[in-house]
Design an enzyme around this catalytic site. Structure first.
Site, mmCIF file in Angstrom:
data_model
loop_
_atom_site.group_PDB
_atom_site.id
_atom_site.type_symbol
_atom_site.label_atom_id
_atom_site.label_comp_id
_atom_site.label_asym_id
_atom_site.label_seq_id
_atom_site.Cartn_x
_atom_site.Cartn_y
_atom_site.Cartn_z
ATOM 1 N N HIS A 224 0.879 -1.174 0.000
ATOM 2 C CA HIS A 224 0.000 0.000 0.000
ATOM 3 C C HIS A 224 0.913 1.220 0.000
ATOM 4 C CE1 HIS A 224 -2.396 3.128 1.855
ATOM 5 N NE2 HIS A 224 -1.807 2.978 3.019
ATOM 6 N N TYR A 255 -6.140 8.982 1.885
ATOM 7 C CA TYR A 255 -6.200 9.573 3.225
ATOM 8 C C TYR A 255 -4.997 10.481 3.418
ATOM 9 C CZ TYR A 255 -2.921 5.858 4.741
ATOM 10 O OH TYR A 255 -1.849 5.024 4.865
ATOM 11 N N ASP A 542 -28.225 -20.262 18.143
ATOM 12 C CA ASP A 542 -29.487 -20.967 18.340
ATOM 13 C C ASP A 542 -29.525 -22.137 17.364
ATOM 14 O OD1 ASP A 542 -29.780 -19.329 16.087
ATOM 15 O OD2 ASP A 542 -31.926 -19.053 16.411
HETATM 16 C C1 LIG Z 1 1.973 1.972 4.636
HETATM 17 C C2 LIG Z 1 1.055 1.499 5.700
HETATM 18 C C3 LIG Z 1 0.166 2.379 6.238
HETATM 19 C C4 LIG Z 1 -0.710 1.951 7.229
HETATM 20 N N1 LIG Z 1 -1.530 2.862 7.781
HETATM 21 C C5 LIG Z 1 -2.312 2.488 8.809
HETATM 22 C C6 LIG Z 1 -3.088 3.456 9.466
HETATM 23 O O1 LIG Z 1 -3.049 4.631 9.145
HETATM 24 N N2 LIG Z 1 -3.902 3.043 10.463
HETATM 25 C C7 LIG Z 1 -3.969 1.746 10.845
HETATM 26 O O2 LIG Z 1 -4.726 1.431 11.741
HETATM 27 N N3 LIG Z 1 -3.217 0.812 10.253
HETATM 28 C C8 LIG Z 1 -2.387 1.152 9.251
HETATM 29 N N4 LIG Z 1 -1.618 0.213 8.632
HETATM 30 C C9 LIG Z 1 -1.759 -1.202 9.032
HETATM 31 C C10 LIG Z 1 -0.980 -1.489 10.292
HETATM 32 O O3 LIG Z 1 0.278 -0.915 10.208
HETATM 33 C C11 LIG Z 1 -0.840 -2.972 10.532
HETATM 34 O O4 LIG Z 1 -2.047 -3.611 10.318
HETATM 35 C C12 LIG Z 1 -0.359 -3.249 11.939
HETATM 36 O O5 LIG Z 1 0.781 -2.479 12.225
HETATM 37 C C13 LIG Z 1 -0.050 -4.720 12.135
HETATM 38 O O6 LIG Z 1 0.501 -4.902 13.410
HETATM 39 P P1 LIG Z 1 1.032 -6.335 13.849
HETATM 40 O O7 LIG Z 1 1.555 -6.204 15.222
HETATM 41 O O8 LIG Z 1 -0.007 -7.337 13.593
HETATM 42 O O9 LIG Z 1 2.176 -6.693 12.809
HETATM 43 P P2 LIG Z 1 3.663 -6.163 12.667
HETATM 44 O O10 LIG Z 1 3.816 -4.774 13.094
HETATM 45 O O11 LIG Z 1 4.084 -6.489 11.287
HETATM 46 O O12 LIG Z 1 4.456 -7.046 13.682
HETATM 47 C C14 LIG Z 1 4.700 -8.408 13.462
HETATM 48 C C15 LIG Z 1 6.026 -8.728 14.074
HETATM 49 O O13 LIG Z 1 6.215 -10.143 14.028
HETATM 50 C C16 LIG Z 1 7.588 -10.380 13.847
HETATM 51 N N5 LIG Z 1 7.748 -11.721 13.305
HETATM 52 C C17 LIG Z 1 7.189 -12.218 12.197
HETATM 53 N N6 LIG Z 1 7.577 -13.489 11.997
HETATM 54 C C18 LIG Z 1 8.403 -13.792 13.017
HETATM 55 C C19 LIG Z 1 9.137 -14.945 13.360
HETATM 56 N N7 LIG Z 1 9.110 -16.043 12.602
HETATM 57 N N8 LIG Z 1 9.885 -14.913 14.455
HETATM 58 C C20 LIG Z 1 9.940 -13.819 15.227
HETATM 59 N N9 LIG Z 1 9.278 -12.680 14.943
HETATM 60 C C21 LIG Z 1 8.518 -12.680 13.851
HETATM 61 C C22 LIG Z 1 8.010 -9.292 12.889
HETATM 62 O O14 LIG Z 1 9.378 -9.038 12.941
HETATM 63 C C23 LIG Z 1 7.175 -8.112 13.328
HETATM 64 O O15 LIG Z 1 7.876 -7.241 14.194
HETATM 65 C C24 LIG Z 1 -0.706 0.612 7.662
HETATM 66 C C25 LIG Z 1 0.197 -0.267 7.110
HETATM 67 C C26 LIG Z 1 1.083 0.172 6.141
HETATM 68 C C27 LIG Z 1 2.061 -0.799 5.588
#
Ligand SMILES: Cc1cc2nc3c(=O)[nH]c(=O)nc-3n(C[C@H](O)[C@H](O)[C@H](O)COP(=O)(O)OP(=O)(O)OC[C@H]3O[C@@H](n4cnc5c(N)ncnc54)[C@H](O)[C@@H]3O)c2cc1C
Length: 824
Positions: A224, A255, A542
């Site tokens: 995105h 946005y 239900d």
């Molecule tokens: C450009 C952009 C703009 C966005 N804007 C918004 C916004 O304005 N508002 C909003 O609400 N959301 C927004 N989002 C969405 C939002 O950022 C994400 O949905 C959210 O941050 C996800 O959080 P998370 O903790 O699930 O995942 P992440 O932040 O990705 O964290 C997952 C973590 O798991 C770790 N991990 C993965 N696999 C392993 C493994 N095998 N071993 C150890 N660690 C591992 C990773 O290193 C990572 O740190 C945006 C996203 C993007 C990319």
């Protein structure tokens, strides 16, 4: 030390929130493991601009967002706030979008959020960069704002660490260890960490981690685009990070948020850019880019965004795009997150596809679920076990993920069906339905006729509701004729999509007695309507339980979550010492069902069978195995439309024969095929509730008007103690409203569901199901209301876009309260 040993995989905004909430609840044997280095380990949270718009069609999602706002507002990191409550403004530049903002205003109001639709001048006061000639209005929520995701991660982890939680950064989870069907820990590149519970909060890497226990996670990482402008001269002097509202221009898939004198622009209008999970970098396998979740910017995809942004915010003409990237985050097949326990591997949980907006709410809900076994917010829409098997097919997951990216800001009617992939599931009756000109909508993959063009001639001389706009979309006046003919003569409804489970085995009776609120231990051939409750007395579902043999029951259920719940309960020791085996099996795909309903249903059925189907021989709420012509059928004498008749089940191979046999025999009685639009109006006339719409986990049977299904004479069943205690505490009620024709517009009061209900100017509740009552000639809406306003005769108003419709609380059911039609 207390609580089980928990490993949270992922220190993004979700994992951090969960660790904090677990520690707050006294679970301190928690280890958060992340492959990256804090505070920005490289996932989506590390670079999200953090816009929080709380308005959502889903009550649960709005509640999760509201909790995030509340929690992060009270949180700081070394004195720096984790939430900036600058307000949120969604603007409209077309009439359609302005109409949509009124609908969104209704949702926000229904879910208890303070929201206003503002005229253009007030929008400009809030955000002066807007072009005054383009903006027609805006939806403003003062409590929306910006979540500082990285700060929130660190602040929540610090708090958790102070309570004993361990955080292991730079540890990549390579495998989830299991033994005997349950998790025992995780293997990282720096050693094993034992665990009783593993929660996958791995964001875009979620499918990879879930795959370690063989779990298919229907999630697609998509890029995105996010860009930051150079300083905008018109913003010179703005010396706080952000003081003006965040802005959405959904009509252009855009946005915006300020950052001092720059503007951040997010764009959903570009082509979908999915990325395979294995292609995403990680510390052990880096790819180009500052972070694994950041991909190189593709300027051509951003060109329309930049042009559209300068149209809405002309001051951007004096700036340029200074920084930009394609950032990855997760999309699902139905836009809801994936939360909850694995069905197959004990102790493996997921909290995936969660936006920053919902992160703290999800953290709390997951902690409640893990620690207390229940959540305050009803999460049935988000449960990772909600899917049918075809929903997990990689082609489906990819196609839906891409399409949901495209449609993320689209205006969607609640009945609007997905376009692709279709058709997926068709009942054996499908060719006949096509021949009758069925207008199909999609439900759980099934093609379901909404009405039939062939019934158009029936309209002659009939009263049909006068509706327009949103109420007239995905609707036809033919539905009125189909409903009326059902009450006058007889109609065939395709009920194949109704999930039904077979519960069988020597332990089946004891098991169902333990999990259902009703007494199912009755004679073979009995049918019992009852509820599945949660331990806290809330309604899980239900169900209609038909005893087909001593140890075999057919359970009419609402969806995969019922199968999941029953299968889990069946695995628990029965507590009665019997230990007799019981099997729960979804038999829906191998069967089909015709609902043959109407006063002449018996006239159609009797000549086709040697079984006596008279009222005396085949009473209401009874089941029999019989033959309809050449077709062996399980017949249940029930009707969701409130008419005499049967649900007739047979195997899929004989479905077409069943349809044709009934159709041919029905001709002399004026049989028609009826669609879902008629069905929905008929069920509401009869006051029949629909789980997931009218009542959910957060409601109890007394409030929902389903107390009759709770048999307190039974000494024990799941949720009994809690539901008894809740009986005296009813403060709200699911209530029947009728909406008369509006004298001013001449239109009938037909709404869609989720609209706010007002007492004067005060929002006092919200609509669940709604339809026109085609045989009583008035609009019907069921609504949750405070008990004191649920008395018949009470005058209220229902918010309908920018209008308020008159509504009157009316005694239910609206049709056949003496049950004469059903029992005759
Ligand atoms: C450009 C952009 C703009 C966005 N804007 C918004 C916004 O304005 N508002 C909003 O609400 N959301 C927004 N989002 C969405 C939002 O950022 C994400 O949905 C959210 O941050 C996800 O959080 P998370 O903790 O699930 O995942 P992440 O932040 O990705 O964290 C997952 C973590 O798991 C770790 N991990 C993965 N696999 C392993 C493994 N095998 N071993 C150890 N660690 C591992 C990773 O290193 C990572 O740190 C945006 C996203 C993007 C990319």
């Amino acid at each position: 030390m207390s609580g089980p040993r928990v490993v949270v995989v992922g220190a993004g905004v979700v994992g951090a929130a969960l660790a904090d909430e677990l520690a707050t609840r006294g679970w301190d044997e928690v280890t958060v493991v992340d492959q990256g280095a804090l505070p920005s380990p490289g996932g989506s949270s590390s670079h999200a601009p953090g816009l929080v718009f709380q308005t959502n069609a889903s009550k649960a999602m709005s509640e999760l967002a509201r909790h995030t706002v509340e929690k992060l507002s009270a949180l700081d990191l070394d004195g720096e706030p984790c939430y900036l409550p600058v307000g949120g403004l969604e603007v409209a530049t077309t009439d359609d979008r302005l109409t949509e903002l009124h609908r969104r205003h209704g949702w926000a109001t229904s879910w208890g959020l303070d929201a206003r639709v503002l005229p253009p001048a007030e929008c400009l006061e809030l955000y002066p960069l807007l072009d005054p000639d383009r903006v027609l209005g805006g939806l403003y929520l003062p409590t929306d704002g910006v979540a500082k995701a990285v700060r929130a991660v660190v602040a929540q982890l610090r708090r958790a660490q102070a309570r004993g939680v361990r955080v292991l950064e730079n540890h990549e989870v390579l495998d989830v260890l299991t033994a005997g069907g349950r998790v025992t820990g995780v293997r990282t590149d720096r050693g094993d960490v034992p665990a009783d519970v593993v929660v996958c909060c791995a964001g875009i890497w979620g499918p990879r981690v879930a795959g370690m226990v063989g779990m298919d996670l229907p999630l697609t990482p998509l890029a995105h685009q996010l860009a930051w402008t150079s300083p905008v001269p018109a913003m010179a002097g703005l010396d706080t990070e952000i003081s003006r509202p965040i802005v959405r221009h959904q009509g252009a898939d855009l946005y915006f948020r300020d950052r001092f004198d720059q503007v951040g622009i997010g764009f959903y209008g570009h082509r979908p850019m999915p990325v395979g999970v294995e292609e995403i970098g990680r510390p052990s396998r880096p790819v180009a880019g500052p972070m694994p979740s950041v991909l190189p910017f593709t300027p051509r995809d951003f060109e329309p965004a930049w042009a559209l942004s300068r149209e809405l915010l002309p001051a951007l003409g004096e700036a340029e795009v200074a920084e930009a990237f394609n950032g990855l985050f997760s999309f699902t097949t139905d836009d809801f997150p994936l939360l909850g326990p694995s069905r197959d591997v004990e102790g493996f949980w997921v909290a995936e596809a969660v936006w920053v907006t919902h992160s703290a709410g999800v953290g709390r809900a997951m902690a409640e679920w893990l620690v207390e076994g229940r959540t305050t917010v009803d999460l049935h829409e988000c449960d990772v076990n909600r899917f049918e098997s075809h929903h997990l097919a990689p082609d489906y997951v990819l196609a839906r993920g891409k399409q949901n990216f495209v449609e993320v800001y689209d205006v969607k009617h609640p009945l609007q069906p997905m376009e692709d992939p279709r058709p997926l599931r068709t009942s054996p009756f499908h060719p006949r339905q096509v021949a009758l000109g069925a207008e199909f909508l999609e439900f759980n993959g099934w093609e379901r006729p909404q009405w039939y063009a062939a019934n158009e001639p029936l309209l002659a001389g009939r009263d049909v509701p006068a509706v327009d706009g949103w109420a007239a979309r995905h609707w036809s006046p033919i539905a009125a004729a189909e409903a009326q003919v059902t009450r006058e003569r007889v109609a065939m409804y395709d009920m194949t999509a109704l999930k039904h489970l077979e519960v069988s085995g020597p332990g089946a009776t004891a098991f169902l007695q333990r999990v259902c609120t009703g007494n199912v231990d009755k004679s073979v051939g009995s049918v019992t309507y009852c509820l599945l409750l949660h331990e806290d007395g809330g309604i899980h579902s239900d169900v209609t339980v038909a005893r087909l043999a001593a140890d075999t029951y057919q359970v009419g259920a609402n969806g995969p979550l019922d199968e999941d719940r029953l299968a889990r309960l069946a695995r628990l020791p029965p507590g009665d010492g019997s230990g007799a085996p019981v099997t729960v099996r979804d038999v829906t795909p191998g069967y089909c069902c015709v609902g043959l309903w109407g006063p002449r249903a018996r006239d159609v059925l009797q000549p086709l069978t040697t079984t006596d189907v008279s009222n005396e021989a085949f009473g209401y709420f009874r089941a029999k195995q019989l033959y309809v012509g050449n077709v062996p059928v399980t017949a249940l004498r029930l009707s969701y439309v409130g008419e005499l008749g049967w649900e007739l089940y047979t195997t899929a191979d004989l479905g077409l024969k069943l349809w044709d046999t009934l159709w041919a025999a029905g001709q002399e009685h004026g049989v028609i095929a009826g669609g879902r639009a008629a069905f929905n109006g008929l069920r509401l006339e009869k006051g029949y509730r629909s789980f997931g719409v009218d009542m959910t986990f957060e409601h109890d049977p007394w409030e929902a008007g389903l107390g009759f299904a709770v048999r307190l004479q039974k000494e024990s069943f799941v949720g009994r103690d809690a539901v008894v205690a809740r009986r005296e505490a009813v403060q709200r009620r699911l209530t029947c409203l009728t909406l008369p024709r509006d004298a001013g517009t001449g239109l009938d009061g037909v709404v869609l569901g989720k609209e706010p209900v007002y007492d004067g100017d005060r929002c006092v509740g919200y609509v669940t199901s709604a339809s026109y009552g085609y045989t009583i000639g008035t609009g019907i809406a069921y609504a949750w209301l405070p008990a004191e306003l649920a008395e018949p005769g009470q005058e209220l108003r229902v918010g309908w876009f920018d209008r308020r419709l008159r509504a009157v609380v009316t005694a239910e059911p609206l049709v056949d309260p003496e049950m004469k039609r059903l029992r005759s």
